[in-house]
Design a protein around this motif. Structure first.
Motif, short mmCIF file in Angstrom:
data_model
loop_
_atom_site.label_atom_id
_atom_site.label_comp_id
_atom_site.label_asym_id
_atom_site.label_seq_id
_atom_site.Cartn_x
_atom_site.Cartn_y
_atom_site.Cartn_z
N THR B 478 2.75 -14.61 5.18
CA THR B 478 1.71 -14.15 6.09
C THR B 478 0.49 -13.63 5.33
O THR B 478 -0.63 -13.90 5.71
N GLY B 479 0.73 -12.90 4.27
CA GLY B 479 -0.40 -12.27 3.60
C GLY B 479 -0.79 -12.93 2.29
O GLY B 479 -1.76 -12.56 1.68
N ASN B 511 -3.88 -12.97 -2.23
CA ASN B 511 -3.15 -11.91 -1.55
C ASN B 511 -4.07 -11.15 -0.62
O ASN B 511 -5.14 -10.72 -1.01
N GLU B 512 -3.60 -10.98 0.61
CA GLU B 512 -4.32 -10.12 1.53
C GLU B 512 -3.68 -8.76 1.44
O GLU B 512 -2.58 -8.55 1.97
N ILE B 513 -4.34 -7.84 0.77
CA ILE B 513 -3.75 -6.52 0.58
C ILE B 513 -3.80 -5.77 1.90
O ILE B 513 -2.83 -5.21 2.37
N THR B 514 -4.99 -5.75 2.49
CA THR B 514 -5.11 -5.23 3.85
C THR B 514 -5.87 -6.29 4.62
O THR B 514 -6.24 -7.32 4.06
N SER B 515 -6.13 -6.01 5.88
CA SER B 515 -6.82 -7.02 6.66
C SER B 515 -8.23 -7.22 6.13
O SER B 515 -8.88 -8.21 6.43
N LEU B 588 -10.27 -13.46 -11.67
CA LEU B 588 -9.65 -12.47 -10.79
C LEU B 588 -10.75 -12.02 -9.85
O LEU B 588 -11.79 -11.52 -10.28
N ALA B 589 -10.52 -12.23 -8.57
CA ALA B 589 -11.56 -11.90 -7.61
C ALA B 589 -11.03 -10.93 -6.58
O ALA B 589 -9.85 -10.95 -6.23
N MET B 590 -11.92 -10.06 -6.12
CA MET B 590 -11.56 -9.14 -5.06
C MET B 590 -12.58 -9.34 -3.94
O MET B 590 -13.79 -9.32 -4.18
N GLU B 591 -12.08 -9.53 -2.74
CA GLU B 591 -12.99 -9.71 -1.61
C GLU B 591 -12.73 -8.60 -0.62
O GLU B 591 -11.59 -8.31 -0.28
#
Lengths: 469, 1170
Positions: B478-479, B511-515, B588-591
């Motif tokens: 899911t995530g 990875n979806e850490i949070t929504s 390494l990316a953070m969105e």
């Protein structure tokens, strides 16, 4: 949590900004930038060594750094005086007047200025170096050597590209007194007189400041005196010959040099260790350029005139002879004096022998006692293994003796630093025409300013008799 | 009955029309009134009010008919709702209508009412949704629709085939629909393939991934730092379908671009396995830097570079010995062509390739964008997908094309004729015949004429075997989602000793850490080993065929010491020339979604490259060294070897903010702002030694007796780039599109005063088809006109060009610092102003689609190393002087010729033409941009007023055919005595510039008038056939092998082309008579038209039907066969008109130096998924 990314952004952006300025203006890591080259005594010495590096004409040949002195000093004089032939001659004759561009015209020109510019870099760097960074003695010594190198560079430009034989001429050297920047490249020529004066001033500074003892591949006060003797005998003005005699005597008696008992030993055994070498060019490790140019791919061959001159001379066995190219297979008349494998490819700029011959010539030209001149000449010839002095002994007049001196200059100093050529040009024009029949005009005494220089430097004037562009 | 039918029609006139609830009721009321009136007329028959019925399992309709018959009441109902009702059992006696009706409708989803005692209206029960006349679906299904890259798709229509109910996805790609188990949901959106999904289990949610249909307006296009839909695009972007290339045995992605996109010219340098392709997007203009496009692979910039480390183990190239080009390049030239900077990337990992061409699209890359940008995105996993394993294997052979050279008998006869003629000429001119080689020939000397008949080419050519295996696993929860792959490729070259092998793959994890927060990691890696030829092909072409390859003791025979002649190819082949390259592209990316419309993304990425090179020339092979005037062979001194290594690290730190705002349905804005910081560092080390005890085993550097050279520097080069960029897209009414892009770059390569360059661009597009006057034209789907203009730059040049530098050297064994570079602090960015006009159209329901483009690129201030006056003591100073223009047209047309269910035929054609013109180079013509004032050094020339890519050489004068021509020629050329002392009938007639100089100048052009590709795709049931034809027209090549066979210059062998030379019996020939020692020089005669049409690749694949695949427990399976370079139509006499000797240069590269033969390849492969 919600604002965390924004903080990350802000921190990273400001961090990036700080490191940016530093990196955007970072100095190169494999080269030094003008302005931070000479910082102390040691770096001054390294920069000075860079000027010697230019004098040696080091460039990469066959993937190996190699000195290039043969193309910038050894060939031109021997070629123009007719003792060396070029295999890359286009077959139209080697008369410089009708043929612009024997293949050393541009390399010599460029190399002379490379020496001058590197020396100027040292002089400029020293001028900007605070007194507490370098002891005065070292500063003066380095400055003396730099002045010698600048003078030597300008000297060659004067002798090969300017009307050195006419002190009233406008066609002197384009003297480079400053380190080159994009703004000062274009310049006009100085007069011949200005050229002589400027070179002499540099030489006098070198005589005053250069060390009295140094490795034989570095300049000394004696090398400066030798250069001065060369310059003055070519100027040939009032009092010049007397000065030449006193300079050469000084070098011979006080310089600590001595003639090599067997001339061949210099080229085949002792090299730069010979007590006779006033200034030599140290070769780079493993270089083979001279071997290739003289033997393997003979770009240069000894002329038949040279073989004739060496006939019945013991030097015919090792100065020039028939050799087979290992690659072409052709057997040709080659310059063989540089074939020693054990010594490496040394070149010789100033040797004591030349001082003997200059003194002898100055005596003969200034009406001095011919016997003194003959003694000097015979001393040199004896060391070369010559036993038959009948020609010298038979020379009754100064003119006769000068001819003999000229022959010895060719035999002894062949392919070293142009002595053959200038010795010829010091004869009267009529004599020159007889001795070197391809010369029909004094225009041919000097070479043209290279075409690329004329193209790029609108202020420089071509020598008379050569096409402007 | 009539009335009932009428009412049915009124209620649901079109059968499918779905109306809102209230409206339906209103209509029902109206109909009720109408019915009532009608019934009044039907009127006054007397009917019993008592109903007696006895029916078992009867349809309601039958019951109604009975009631009507007995009571006279009319029924008004929709047939459909009745069909859904249950059959009933009923038994009543003398019951009222109302009582009967109560029984009938018990437990039925229907209700009834009686109007005016005459009409019974039946309608769905009130508590049921009255929208559909169907029973309510038992459950609510939630789902999410994305494209294949995982981006949510908005506006996908979902239709339940059973309930005939539909809905659309929202802005996040989510939807809700009612369906029961076994219902089929159909997903559709323009531009994507329709998907039917069967509901297999009750409840829950699921994800649907929609694949892009082969073409379409809604396909997603990757642009710099984002994606957009093709219809929203204002710039010129070409996309290459990976479907079309996945089964073709291309080893690197640059080869795969051949013929696929308009404005993109791809020329394979030669046949080296995994070798380099020359790619130019809309022409090149950088004289000093490279002209290859910028590649962005998964967001990491990759630039093409030549990594070869110059070393002592170089060999002379006998082919180029005949031209003026540097001859010591057998090894370096082979590395240049054989090493591919993109070789580490596995094509099977690629998801999409998008090529940005105009300034509007590339300006976001500012100073790197002037040569175009190729964005390559690799595959990713899918959320909510069970792991899928895909495997692919192919194996095949490559066969070389072979040049025709003289065999032993022909060789003897040609040489003898040449020597005989020479002897005759010596006699005629009264000279003593001394030529040693000619004497050997005439004396049949065994060192010249052996008794063998060796086919050297056969000895060094072979059929290559290639194979490739790759597996990929992808999936996701899911995530998070993941994709990982591993591939192994091995290709044996068709020249002995040459091969390419690669292990590559990737790991990607989202990875979806949070929504709101997403972390994405990606690593693409490649380990490539190339064994590169050292030019044995050229050696073999010119090796003496009468000599045997081996001595009696089994050692290699030494076959020639002559200047420029070839060496024993087998001996040369026993040397080592290996390159190992490790490439790592990691990020390494953070969105983070700050707001719904505002997204922040930060990426740290690195492009790491480690290159190792090993060279060894055995003791029995001669090395080539540059001599003062050209090149020459020299002893390898008991073997010369070198080992080199270089490492480069390019690190990036990028931060972007994206604001996506929809002000109203008519007005959308997308703004991207970002900053990027790049730091590049490289180092190298190289050592060479000579004198090895053994040529086969102890040839490692440590075994060398004599060190030859050591060089190294760490860092050797470093530079930094700080950039800020902004892009705004505004769409008004879906038909007026505006884009503005700006970027500022500050580079360490320029002086602080010139450090910053600004690169703005703007574009507008007008979707004509959305205007009222065209909206209703059925056959037009889309017409869009685009215009853009902007500035981009190049900075692929050396570091510190603006500084005066001292480099270290050594004199007399001690350190020296030497002024080496004259600084020019005025040096600044090369900038290119590009204007672009485009038309996109899609007609006849997307059956015909196309793009038409027109552009002009003017590069001003292109850097050139100008030679200052030699008295400056510097060789070069870099100046922004050159001005070069490229103009061109491009045309891309795609059509579905046949589009039936079982057979589809699609044609895609692209044609491009580019014309360059050198507007200013500050002076006369030149060949080498690094040595501005040296002319006549190569086979190419840059000349003001002329295009780039001119071939340079002597003018061809032809052959002297009679005495008069001979006399005239001698009179005009008095220096023939030096140049052609034996000139006679049958000899070359030089074209003269003056009495002393042979005339030389441009003799050809290496650029085509137009070029392109045609892709035909046929699908028949499960078979798929893709054929790619490429073509090029008007380009010319200088064929060096032809130059070599113009005469017999040495004891080397030559091509059979020499057999057609001038002789007493062949007076028509334009090739001179044979005269030993007089070989050919590159002149106009050896420049040939290299236009061609080629079947570049063809692939036939068969996809196993799903049902069959499932039987053998596979998710999917396909088999394919593929071939490349199968046939060509060309007048070019050489092996292949598609070659380039210098893939990096924009000036040269138009020479066929016969370096590595072109190959034909066939492979067969399997592809299956579990």
């Amino acid at each position: 949590m919600k604002k965390l990314p924004i903080y990350i952004l802000l921190v990273s952006l400001s961090g990036a900004q700080l490191s940016c300025k530093k990196d955007l203006n970072a100095l190169p890591s494999n080269a030094k930038v003008e302005g931070n080259v000479i910082l102390d005594q040691k770096s001054a010495q390294i920069a000075l060594n860079g000027a010697y590096y230019q004098l040696a004409g080091v460039y990469i040949y066959g993937n190996v750094p190699s000195t290039h002195f043969e193309n910038t000093h050894e060939n031109a004089g021997a070629f123009m005086s007719g003792y060396l032939v070029s295999n890359f001659d286009d077959g139209l004759g080697n008369n410089t007047a009708t043929y612009e561009g024997p293949n050393f015209v541009l390399p010599m020109w460029t190399n002379c200025y490379q020496v001058v510019n590197a020396a100027n870099g040292v002089i400029k760097g020293l001028a900007e170096l605070p007194a507490d960074k370098i002891p005065d003695t070292t500063r003066n010594r380095v400055l003396g050597e730099a002045h010698f190198l600048r003078a030597y560079g300008h000297y060659n430009l004067l002798m090969y590209y300017s009307q050195f034989f006419d002190t009233t001429s406008q066609y002197g050297v384009m003297l480079r007194k400053e380190f080159v920047t994009t703004g000062n490249i274009v310049q006009a020529r100085n007069t011949v007189k200005e050229s002589y004066d400027y070179i002499l001033a540099d030489i006098d500074s070198a005589i005053a400041n250069a060390p009295t003892a140094n490795a034989s591949y570095y300049a000394t006060t004696w090398a400066a005196k030798a250069l001065k003797a060369r310059l003055l005998i070519n100027r040939g003005g009032a009092g010049d010959f007397a000065q030449v005699i006193s300079l050469t005597k000084d070098i011979i008696t006080n310089g600590g040099f001595s003639l090599e008992a067997n001339l061949k030993d210099i080229f085949f055994q002792k090299g730069l260790a010979s007590k006779e070498v006033i200034l030599g060019i140290a070769p780079e490790p493993n270089q083979i350029i001279k071997q290739d140019d003289y033997i393997n791919y003979p770009e240069w061959n000894a002329a038949q005139q040279m073989a004739d001159l060496l006939q019945s001379d013991p030097r015919s066995a090792w100065v020039a002879g028939m050799v087979a190219s290992p690659y072409y297979g052709d057997i040709t008349l080659c310059v063989t004096k540089y074939t020693s494998e054990q010594l490496g490819e040394i070149s010789y700029a100033f040797r004591l022998t030349e001082m003997y011959l200059l003194e002898a010539e100055a005596i003969a030209r200034s009406g001095g006692p011919l016997a003194d001149a003959k003694t000097l000449l015979k001393t040199v010839m004896t060391n070369a293994g010559v036993t038959d002095f009948s020609a010298v002994d038979n020379a009754a007049t100064a003119d006769d003796l000068l001819l003999e001196i000229n022959k010895e200059v060719v035999r002894n100093l062949y392919c070293e630093d142009g002595a053959e050529w200038f010795s010829l040009l010091r004869f009267t024009f009529d004599q020159v025409k007889t001795m070197r029949p391809t010369i029909t005009d004094k225009i041919q005494y000097i070479m043209p300013i290279p075409k690329t220089e004329l193209n790029k430097n609108g202020s420089i004037k071509q020598n008379p008799g050569y096409p402007a562009i | 009955m009539f009335l009932m039918t009428l009412c049915n029609r009124l209620l649901l006139p079109a059968g499918k029309r779905r109306l809102p609830l209230t409206k339906t009721l209103l209509i029902m009321k109206l109909t009720a009134i109408l019915l009532f009136l009608a019934c009044l007329h039907a009127g006054a028959r007397g009917y019993s009010q008592q109903i007696t019925l006895s029916l078992k399992n009867a349809p309601l309709e039958q019951v109604f008919k009975e009631i009507q018959r007995q009571s006279g009441y009319n029924f008004v109902y929709n047939n459909r709702i009745i069909q859904n009702a249950k059959n009933i059992d009923i038994a009543v006696k003398a019951a009222t209508v109302e009582d009967v009706l109560v029984l009938c409708f018990k437990n039925q989803p229907l209700t009834w009412s009686i109007i005016d005692n005459k009409t019974i209206v039946v309608k769905p029960a009130a508590h049921q949704p009255a929208l559909e006349d169907s029973p309510p679906p038992p459950m609510e299904i939630h789902g999410h629709v994305t494209d294949s890259k995982g981006a949510p798709l908005t506006g996908v229509s979902i239709f339940n085939k059973k309930t005939r109910k539909g809905t659309n996805t929202d802005g996040q790609g989510n939807f809700t629909i009612h369906a029961s188990v076994d219902d089929i949901l159909s997903f559709s959106i323009v531009g994507y393939k329709n998907i039917d999904h069967k509901i297999t289990s009750a409840g829950g949610s699921f994800s649907i991934v929609m694949e892009i249909a082969v073409t379409g307006l809604n396909e997603m296009v990757v642009i710099g730092y984002g994606t957009t839909r093709r219809r929203d695009l204002t710039g010129s972007v070409a996309s290459v379908s990976t479907e079309e290339i996945k089964d073709v045995p291309f080893t690197s992605v640059d080869q795969a671009l051949t013929g696929k996109a308009a404005g993109v010219q791809v020329v394979q340098a030669d046949g080296s396995p995994g070798g380099m392709a020359r790619i130019r997007i809309r022409g090149g203009a950088s004289l000093l830097g490279t002209n290859d496009p910028l590649y962005i692979i998964d967001g990491v910039p990759v630039t093409i570079q030549n990594r070869y480390v110059q070393n002592a183990a170089e060999i002379m190239n006998p082919v180029e010995g005949f031209a003026a080009d540097p001859q010591n390049n057998s090894v370096s030239g082979s590395f240049e062509r054989g090493l591919n900077s993109l070789g580490g990337l596995n094509i099977n990992d690629i998801e999409s390739i998008d090529i940005l061409k105009d300034a509007s699209a590339t300006a976001i890359y500012g100073s790197k964008g002037a040569n175009g940008v190729v964005i390559i995105t690799t595959k990713k996993g899918k959320t909510n997908q069970k792991p899928v394993l895909e495997a692919n294997y192919y194996a095949g052979t490559t066969t070389p094309l072979k040049e025709k050279v003289l065999n032993a008998a022909q060789f003897k006869s040609v040489l003898t004729e040449a020597a005989t003629n020479l002897k005759a000429e010596y006699a005629r001119t009264g000279r003593n015949f001394t030529n040693p080689d000619a004497l050997k020939i005439l004396n049949n000397d065994p060192s010249v004429f052996g008794d063998a008949n060796t086919d050297w080419l056969n000895l060094i050519l072979r059929n290559g075997f290639s194979q490739n295996a790759d597996i990929a696993v992808r999936g996701g929860g899911t995530g998070s989602r993941y994709y990982t792959s591993l591939a192994y490729t091995k290709q044996n070259g068709v020249l002995i000793g040459s091969d390419f092998s690669r292990i590559s793959g990737k790991i990607s994890l989202d990875n979806e850490i949070t929504s709101r927060l997403k972390v994405v990691t990606n690593l693409d890696y490649g380990f490539v080993t190339n064994n590169i030829t050292n030019g044995i092909y050229g050696q073999a072409m010119y090796a003496n065929p009468t000599l045997s390859p081996y001595n009696t003791d089994g050692t290699y025979r030494f076959i020639g010491t002559q200047y420029g002649t070839s060496q024993n190819p087998l001996a040369v082949a026993s040397g080592i020339n290996r390159a190992r390259t490790v490439t790592l592209l990691g990020s390494l990316a953070m969105e983070y979604d700050i707001l719904k419309e505002l997204k922040f993304r930060t990426v740290v990425s690195v492009n790491y490259n480690n290159y190792g090179q090993l060279n060894y020339v055995p003791s029995y092979v001669q090395i080539g060294i540059p001599t003062t005037y050209g090149s020459g062979p020299a002893s390898s001194n008991g073997g010369t070897g070198s080992q080199s290594t270089s490492t480069s690290t390019d690190a990036f730190f990028e931060n972007t903010l994206t604001w996506d705002k929809e002000f109203s349905p008519n007005s959308r804005l997308n703004v991207l702002a970002g900053t990027s910081w790049e730091k590049y560092k490289s180092s190298f080390f190289s050592a060479a030694g000579s004198g090895y005890p053994d040529d086969d085993f102890l040839n490692n550097l440590s075994a060398a007796a004599v060190p030859v050279a050591v060089q190294g520097s760490d860092p050797n080069s470093q530079n930094a780039l700080l950039s800020f960029y902004l892009r705004a897209n505004y769409t008004f009414k879906d038909r007026y599109l505006f884009t503005f892009t700006g970027r500022s770059d500050a580079s360490s390569k320029f002086a602080p005063t010139n450090q910053v360059g600004y690169f703005p661009s703007g574009a507008i597009a007008w979707r004509l088809s959305e205007e009222k006057f065209l909206k209703d034209v059925k056959w037009i789907d889309e017409i869009k006109i685009r215009a853009s203009a902007g500035k981009t730059g190049t900075q692929n040049i050396g570091d510190h060009l603006y500084r005066t530098l001292y480099i270290p050297g050594a004199y007399a064994g001690t350190n020296a610092l030497v002024p080496s570079q004259l600084g020019n602090d005025k040096v600044k960015w090369e900038s290119t102003l590009q204007k672009d006009l485009g038309l996109d159209f899609s007609l006849f329901k997307s059956r015909l689609r196309g793009t038409f483009g027109l552009y002009e690129k003017i590069t001003d201030g292109a850097l050139l190393n100008v030679t200052p006056a030699p008295s400056s003591s510097y060789n070069t100073v870099v100046l922004n002087v050159a001005k070069i223009r490229n103009r061109g047209v491009e045309f891309d047309l795609r059509g579905d010729v046949v589009r039936t269910k079982s057979f589809q035929w699609n044609i895609a054609v692209n044609v491009s033409a580019n014309v360059s013109k050198v507007l200013n180079v500050e002076g006369g013509p030149f060949s080498n941009p690094n040595d501005r004032d040296a002319l006549n050094l190569g086979n190419s020339i840059v000349q003001e007023g002329q295009p780039l890519g001119l071939l340079y050489g002597y003018y061809a004068g032809g052959v002297i055919k009679d005495q008069k021509q001979l006399d005239d020629y001698k009179a005009a050329f008095p220096y023939y005595i030096y140049f052609q002392p034996f000139v006679n009938i049958g000899d070359e007639m030089s074209v003269l510039d003056s009495v002393t100089i042979l005339k030389s100048g441009p003799i050809g052009k290496s650029y085509p008038k137009y070029y392109g590709g045609i892709t035909n795709t046929f699908s028949f049931k499960n078979f798929n056939l893709i054929a790619l034809l490429t073509f090029s027209h008007g380009n010319q090549l200088l064929y060096l092998n032809d130059v070599a066979s113009l005469g017999v210059g040495s004891l080397s062998n030559v091509s059979t082309r020499i057999l057609d030379h001038y002789s007493a019996t062949n007076t028509n020939s334009n090739r001179p008579r044979l005269l030993y020692q007089y070989g050919g020089a590159p002149d106009g005669r050896s420049v040939f038209d290299a236009s061609y049409i080629k079947l570049k690749s063809v692939t036939l694949s068969y996809d196993m039907p799903k049902s069959m695949a499932e039987k053998i427990k596979l998710r999917s399976a396909s088999i394919y066969v593929s071939g490349t370079n199968l046939f060509k139509i060309t007048h070019y006499p050489g092996l292949d008109p598609e070659v380039s000797d210098d893939p990096f240069s924009v000036i040269g590269g138009g020479v066929d130096a016969s370096t590595y033969p072109t190959t034909k390849a066939f492979v067969a492969g399997l592809r299956f998924g579990f």
